[in-house]
Design an enzyme around this catalytic site. Structure first.
Site: not given
Length: 160
Positions: A62-64
């Protein structure tokens, strides 16, 4: 440096510490264990943590997703864990497994992104210690280039 100072510094040196020994010394475990080795240890003074940054790290989902970047707070956490290993090594076996809590994080600066394939070298230096409170300066480097830095303090507790 004179011969006496050099001998005293060598007396404080500790052998490199691998991930198995790190897990004996501090309570962190996957996925929050942020260092795999600690090298260049001078008890009561300084140490260098090593983190091999892999695309398999869970935070990269999720990052990224389109441009994986290691979160800055996790770089600071790697600094804290390196410092915790230094504190435990300095205090000895009785300190193993004790919890260490952040008290302050100051002067944090993030200079360039850390990405999969990078190897972080986390240089920590004790600035001072009073009772169970320790203050450190940390610098994270990739290929000798400064990527992040901070000054922080933490408290080691007697509870396990």
């Amino acid at each position: 440096m004179d011969a006496t100072a050099e001998n005293n510094s060598q007396d404080k040196r500790m052998a490199d510490i691998d991930v198995v020994r790190i897990m004996e010394m501090i309570p962190h475990r996957y996925p929050i264990l942020m260092i795999e080795r600690v090298v260049d240890i001078v008890l009561g003074e300084s140490a260098v943590g090593v983190k091999n940054v892999s695309i398999n790290e869970p935070y990269f989902q999720g990052h990224f997703p389109s441009r994986p970047v290691m979160p800055g707070v996790l770089i600071i956490e790697a600094m804290a864990q390196t410092s915790a290993v230094l504190v435990v090594g300095t205090l000895g076996k009785d300190a193993e497994g004790k919890l260490v809590y952040f008290m302050t994080v100051d002067e944090a600066r993030f200079r360039r992104p850390v990405t999969p394939g990078d190897t972080l070298h986390i240089h920590v230096t004790k600035q001072r210690q009073r009772a169970n409170v320790w203050k450190f300066k940390g610098e994270a480097k990739v290929n000798g280039v400064l990527v992040a830095e901070a000054v922080y303090s933490a408290m080691i507790l007697d509870e396990k």
